[in-house]
Design a protein around this motif. Structure first.
Motif, PDB file in Angstrom:
ATOM      1  N   ALA A   1    -107.040  -8.180 -42.707  1.00 58.47           N
ATOM      2  CA  ALA A   1    -106.956  -6.844 -42.125  1.00 58.47           C
ATOM      3  C   ALA A   1    -105.496  -6.401 -42.022  1.00 58.47           C
ATOM      4  O   ALA A   1    -105.169  -5.236 -42.297  1.00 58.47           O
TER       5      ALA A   1
ATOM      6  N   ASN B   1    -111.548   1.714 -48.056  1.00 55.67           N
ATOM      7  CA  ASN B   1    -111.673   0.304 -47.659  1.00 55.67           C
ATOM      8  C   ASN B   1    -110.829  -0.046 -46.436  1.00 55.67           C
ATOM      9  O   ASN B   1    -110.314  -1.153 -46.318  1.00 55.67           O
ATOM     10  N   MET B   2    -110.743   0.901 -45.503  1.00 51.67           N
ATOM     11  CA  MET B   2    -110.008   0.647 -44.262  1.00 51.67           C
ATOM     12  C   MET B   2    -110.942   0.651 -43.052  1.00 51.67           C
ATOM     13  O   MET B   2    -110.502   0.805 -41.917  1.00 51.67           O
TER      14      MET B   2
ATOM     15  N   ARG C   1    -104.199  -5.277 -45.355  1.00 47.63           N
ATOM     16  CA  ARG C   1    -104.709  -3.946 -45.709  1.00 47.63           C
ATOM     17  C   ARG C   1    -103.980  -2.850 -44.919  1.00 47.63           C
ATOM     18  O   ARG C   1    -103.722  -1.764 -45.444  1.00 47.63           O
TER      19      ARG C   1
ATOM     20  N   PRO D   1    -109.915  -2.255 -40.833  1.00 47.45           N
ATOM     21  CA  PRO D   1    -110.124  -2.826 -42.165  1.00 47.45           C
ATOM     22  C   PRO D   1    -110.737  -4.224 -42.096  1.00 47.45           C
ATOM     23  O   PRO D   1    -110.521  -4.959 -41.129  1.00 47.45           O
TER      24      PRO D   1
ATOM     25  N   VAL E   1    -107.324  -1.471 -51.194  1.00 47.81           N
ATOM     26  CA  VAL E   1    -107.077  -0.266 -50.387  1.00 47.81           C
ATOM     27  C   VAL E   1    -106.791   0.876 -51.359  1.00 47.81           C
ATOM     28  O   VAL E   1    -106.175   0.668 -52.409  1.00 47.81           O
TER      29      VAL E   1
ATOM     30  N   THR F   1    -107.740   2.519 -37.703  1.00 49.82           N
ATOM     31  CA  THR F   1    -108.611   1.969 -38.740  1.00 49.82           C
ATOM     32  C   THR F   1    -109.102   0.589 -38.330  1.00 49.82           C
ATOM     33  O   THR F   1    -108.555  -0.050 -37.422  1.00 49.82           O
TER      34      THR F   1
END
Length: 287
Positions: A265, A219-220, A268, A257, A195, A255
């Motif tokens: 997920a 990266n989300m 993140r 992720p 992240v 989001t």
């Protein structure tokens, strides 16, 4: 591994490059620095019929100031972005983030335009350009058009670029007086960010609070994202650690992720909140 067979073209100008792309159709791929594309070709995850090498198109290189905007050619390398005095003075967040891309060898070959056109949501610079409200200048058979960063990144490895279009330059509004910081977590040095958070903060006129904030998330989701709820919560905040911490708890809202070998997920989402608080605190401190 060895890439699949493809034809090769090395145009000498942007017009020639667009003509070649238009004639080749959607099965052509553009080669900029090659630091993202070549590994994909070697793994045979991409099978272009034609590779269009932009290495000889000098018009796509360079950094200049145009009024209140910074103009960066698409073929400008990460190394050049990091060390250019105009970028450092007017878009320091971009210089700081570019300095964290991979390793020196990649930064000397990889290009800003190539990174943005590749549109990997785990890449550092797409989210940074999103936070900077950058505008992409695109050239196609019908001429130039501009695409805001918020509309440029469409989906995973997909942009608003048409098959016969070329990203020529990136325009970034000068952010003099803003504080900035780029914070990312990665498993090992040179790896993709698990992240990342790009934070830019404009201080209040009295210097005691935050007038405006922009937060880009790496990266989300399937594309780079802005943490809009956090930005709203920071607007007018007093700039204290408590206020920034409360705003950062909203960073993962909305989001999507991924879950992969680097983390779930949920992990993140936790990282997004923690890294946002760190990035904003650092940005507020440099404002």
């Amino acid at each position: 591994m060895i890439p699949a067979t493809f034809d090769y073209a090395r145009p000498q100008s942007t017009d020639e490059a667009v003509r070649v792309l238009a004639e080749a159709g959607p099965e052509a791929k553009v080669l900029a620095g090659g630091q993202s594309l070549l590994p994909i070709l070697r793994l045979r995850l991409s099978f272009p019929e034609l590779l269009v090498d932009l290495g000889a198109v000098d018009a796509l290189r360079g950094i200049r100031q145009d009024g209140a905007q910074l103009v960066i050619g698409a073929m400008t390398t990460h190394h050049e972005v990091v060390h250019d005095p105009l970028v450092r003075a007017h878009a320091g967040l971009l210089a700081r983030a570019a300095a964290t891309v991979a390793d020196p060898a990649v930064r000397h070959r990889g290009t800003l335009g190539g990174s943005l056109a590749h549109a990997d949501p785990a890449g550092d610079l797409p989210a940074v350009c999103l936070a900077l409200d950058a505008t992409m200048v695109v050239l196609g058979p019908q001429g130039f058009r501009t695409v805001p960063a918020a509309e440029f990144f469409v989906d995973y490895l997909q942009t608003a670029l048409r098959p016969d279009e070329l990203l020529t330059e990136i325009r970034i509004p000068a952010m003099d007086g803003w504080g900035f910081h780029y914070e990312k977590f990665q498993r090992v040095a040179q790896a993709w960010a698990v992240v990342g958070v790009a934070a830019a903060v404009r201080p209040a006129q009295d210097g005691r609070g935050i007038a405006e904030a922009r937060i880009g998330l790496v990266n989300m989701g399937a594309r780079p994202m802005r943490a809009h709820l956090t930005e709203t919560a920071l607007t007018g905040a007093d700039g204290s650690e408590e206020a920034i911490g409360r705003a950062a708890t909203l960073a993962a809202e909305g989001t999507h992720p991924p879950t992969d070998l680097s983390g779930s997920a949920e992990y993140r989402e936790h990282l997004a909140r923690v890294l946002t608080q760190r990035a904003v605190l650092a940005a507020a401190g440099t404002a």
